[in-house]
Design a protein around this motif. Structure first.
Motif, PDB file in Angstrom:
ATOM      1  N   VAL A   5      16.824 -31.496  55.619  1.00  0.00           N
ATOM      2  CA  VAL A   5      16.190 -31.662  57.218  1.00  0.00           C
ATOM      3  C   VAL A   5      15.516 -30.387  57.478  1.00  0.00           C
ATOM      4  O   VAL A   5      16.022 -29.356  57.187  1.00  0.00           O
ATOM      5  CB  VAL A   5      16.942 -32.145  58.159  1.00  0.00           C
ATOM      6  N   ILE A   6      14.118 -30.364  57.637  1.00  0.00           N
ATOM      7  CA  ILE A   6      13.473 -29.305  58.026  1.00  0.00           C
ATOM      8  C   ILE A   6      13.015 -29.380  59.581  1.00  0.00           C
ATOM      9  O   ILE A   6      12.305 -30.315  59.657  1.00  0.00           O
ATOM     10  CB  ILE A   6      12.212 -28.908  57.146  1.00  0.00           C
ATOM     11  N   ALA A   7      13.480 -28.392  60.156  1.00  0.00           N
ATOM     12  CA  ALA A   7      13.111 -28.488  61.582  1.00  0.00           C
ATOM     13  C   ALA A   7      12.177 -27.330  62.033  1.00  0.00           C
ATOM     14  O   ALA A   7      12.552 -26.204  61.856  1.00  0.00           O
ATOM     15  CB  ALA A   7      14.395 -28.245  62.400  1.00  0.00           C
ATOM     16  N   ILE A   8      11.135 -27.714  62.683  1.00  0.00           N
ATOM     17  CA  ILE A   8      10.016 -26.878  63.007  1.00  0.00           C
ATOM     18  C   ILE A   8       9.897 -26.804  64.849  1.00  0.00           C
ATOM     19  O   ILE A   8       9.320 -27.940  65.037  1.00  0.00           O
ATOM     20  CB  ILE A   8       8.659 -26.948  62.322  1.00  0.00           C
ATOM     21  N   ASP A   9      10.370 -25.732  65.112  1.00  0.00           N
ATOM     22  CA  ASP A   9      10.216 -25.715  66.556  1.00  0.00           C
ATOM     23  C   ASP A   9       9.107 -24.614  67.007  1.00  0.00           C
ATOM     24  O   ASP A   9       8.775 -23.601  66.002  1.00  0.00           O
ATOM     25  CB  ASP A   9      11.461 -25.242  67.173  1.00  0.00           C
ATOM     26  N   GLY A  10       8.841 -24.371  68.170  1.00  0.00           N
ATOM     27  CA  GLY A  10       7.768 -23.364  68.551  1.00  0.00           C
ATOM     28  C   GLY A  10       6.897 -23.900  69.902  1.00  0.00           C
ATOM     29  O   GLY A  10       7.168 -24.918  70.519  1.00  0.00           O
ATOM     30  N   TYR A  11       6.161 -22.979  70.325  1.00  0.00           N
ATOM     31  CA  TYR A  11       5.304 -22.852  71.495  1.00  0.00           C
ATOM     32  C   TYR A  11       4.156 -24.048  71.164  1.00  0.00           C
ATOM     33  O   TYR A  11       3.731 -24.233  69.865  1.00  0.00           O
ATOM     34  CB  TYR A  11       4.827 -21.757  71.984  1.00  0.00           C
ATOM     35  N   LEU A 143      17.001 -26.120  57.152  1.00  0.00           N
ATOM     36  CA  LEU A 143      16.050 -25.175  57.284  1.00  0.00           C
ATOM     37  C   LEU A 143      15.390 -25.286  58.626  1.00  0.00           C
ATOM     38  O   LEU A 143      14.969 -26.203  58.949  1.00  0.00           O
ATOM     39  CB  LEU A 143      14.785 -25.432  56.093  1.00  0.00           C
ATOM     40  N   LYS A 144      15.451 -24.007  59.393  1.00  0.00           N
ATOM     41  CA  LYS A 144      14.933 -24.166  60.662  1.00  0.00           C
ATOM     42  C   LYS A 144      13.679 -22.988  60.824  1.00  0.00           C
ATOM     43  O   LYS A 144      13.975 -21.786  60.523  1.00  0.00           O
ATOM     44  CB  LYS A 144      16.039 -23.744  61.804  1.00  0.00           C
ATOM     45  N   ILE A 145      12.847 -23.406  61.306  1.00  0.00           N
ATOM     46  CA  ILE A 145      11.546 -22.510  61.505  1.00  0.00           C
ATOM     47  C   ILE A 145      11.380 -22.586  62.947  1.00  0.00           C
ATOM     48  O   ILE A 145      11.345 -23.542  63.676  1.00  0.00           O
ATOM     49  CB  ILE A 145      10.206 -23.110  60.791  1.00  0.00           C
ATOM     50  N   PHE A 146      10.804 -21.412  63.032  1.00  0.00           N
ATOM     51  CA  PHE A 146      10.283 -21.223  64.842  1.00  0.00           C
ATOM     52  C   PHE A 146       8.964 -20.463  64.811  1.00  0.00           C
ATOM     53  O   PHE A 146       8.711 -19.499  64.415  1.00  0.00           O
ATOM     54  CB  PHE A 146      11.238 -20.126  65.775  1.00  0.00           C
ATOM     55  N   MET A 147       7.889 -21.405  65.131  1.00  0.00           N
ATOM     56  CA  MET A 147       6.693 -20.810  65.069  1.00  0.00           C
ATOM     57  C   MET A 147       5.936 -20.276  66.432  1.00  0.00           C
ATOM     58  O   MET A 147       6.427 -21.156  67.638  1.00  0.00           O
ATOM     59  CB  MET A 147       5.766 -21.962  64.765  1.00  0.00           C
ATOM     60  N   SER A 148       5.429 -18.995  66.530  1.00  0.00           N
ATOM     61  CA  SER A 148       4.925 -18.557  67.471  1.00  0.00           C
ATOM     62  C   SER A 148       3.445 -18.249  67.363  1.00  0.00           C
ATOM     63  O   SER A 148       3.014 -18.103  65.907  1.00  0.00           O
ATOM     64  CB  SER A 148       5.733 -17.360  68.109  1.00  0.00           C
ATOM     65  N   ALA A 149       2.752 -17.809  68.386  1.00  0.00           N
ATOM     66  CA  ALA A 149       1.233 -17.236  68.393  1.00  0.00           C
ATOM     67  C   ALA A 149       0.956 -16.574  69.668  1.00  0.00           C
ATOM     68  O   ALA A 149       1.399 -17.062  70.505  1.00  0.00           O
ATOM     69  CB  ALA A 149       0.311 -18.225  67.617  1.00  0.00           C
TER      70      ALA A 149
END
Length: 234
Positions: A5-11, A143-149
């Motif tokens: 499971v790939i978890a992608i969180d972020g703003y 796999l956990k990803i946190f996306m920002s910009a």
């Protein structure tokens, strides 16, 4: 090969959805757009003149809410349906965008949709994006990803998306909306937007779309290979 499971969180406006779709396609995984689910729920509230502040209205909304995803055989894209109607264009308008954080902050709405999301991802082999996927929906994701910009970059990207749909919105209005959504998402009591300790942060302000997708796919393949190798030895 073991599936993860790939978890992608972020703003908002970081490119989570488009990135998650591309990662899922590359890996042959199922993409689950949790943001689309909250947007569809918001559209349901708006279309039926229901108030998220009224418990009776919330109960009524959830009883009559049916969200589903269907793969378009021609485009090979996953499409969002609300009570049997295709709503992908409508849920991306500013009418819905300006209210989605308010609806998503309602505990009963979150509880209902999180349960749906957990059922959808039970068999693994999924890429799921949102704001509380790694912390609440699937804290055991491999796999956990946190996306920002930065805010300006996110606003410009959102404005371009809206322009493609024929909706002209001033940049300052979009920046205000994003900043307010950041505030609500980060401070709500139920499933707030946070970067969990084991998440890998990717700042997308100054990298290309292909680069951000590539980073996630590479990391996913490393984990899949490691998991498969471990399973083969036991």
């Amino acid at each position: 090969m073991n599936k993860i499971v790939i978890a992608i969180d972020g703003y908002s406006g970081c490119g989570k959805s488009s990135t998650a779709k591309a990662v899922a396609k590359d890996l042959g995984y199922t993409y689950i757009d949790t943001g689309a689910m909250y947007r569809a729920a918001t559209l349901h509230f708006l279309n039926n003149y229901l108030s998220p502040a009224n418990p009776h209205d919330v109960e009524k909304a959830l009883k009559t809410l049916d969200i589903s995803f269907h793969l378009n055989p021609e485009s090979q894209l996953q499409e969002t349906y609300l009570n049997g109607l295709h709503v992908d264009d409508e849920i991306r308008t500013m009418r819905v965008t300006s209210k989605v954080s308010e609806i998503a902050a309602v505990p009963a709405v979150r509880k209902d949709l999180v349960a749906q999301q957990q059922r959808l991802a039970k068999k693994k082999g999924v890429v799921m994006d949102g704001r509380d996927v790694g912390s609440v929906v699937f804290p055991e994701a491999e796999l956990k990803i946190f996306m920002s910009a930065n805010l300006n970059t996110r606003a410009e990207r959102r404005q371009a998306e809206l322009l493609e749909k024929g909706e002209m919105v001033p940049l300052e209005d979009i920046k205000s909306n994003l900043a307010e959504r950041d505030r609500i998402d980060s401070t709500r009591s139920e499933g707030p937007l946070i970067k969990v300790a084991d998440a890998i942060e990717i700042d997308t302000s100054h990298i290309t779309f292909a680069e951000q997708v590539g980073q996630i796919v590479q990391k996913a393949r490393e984990i899949i290979e490691k998991e498969s190798s471990y399973a083969g030895k036991h």
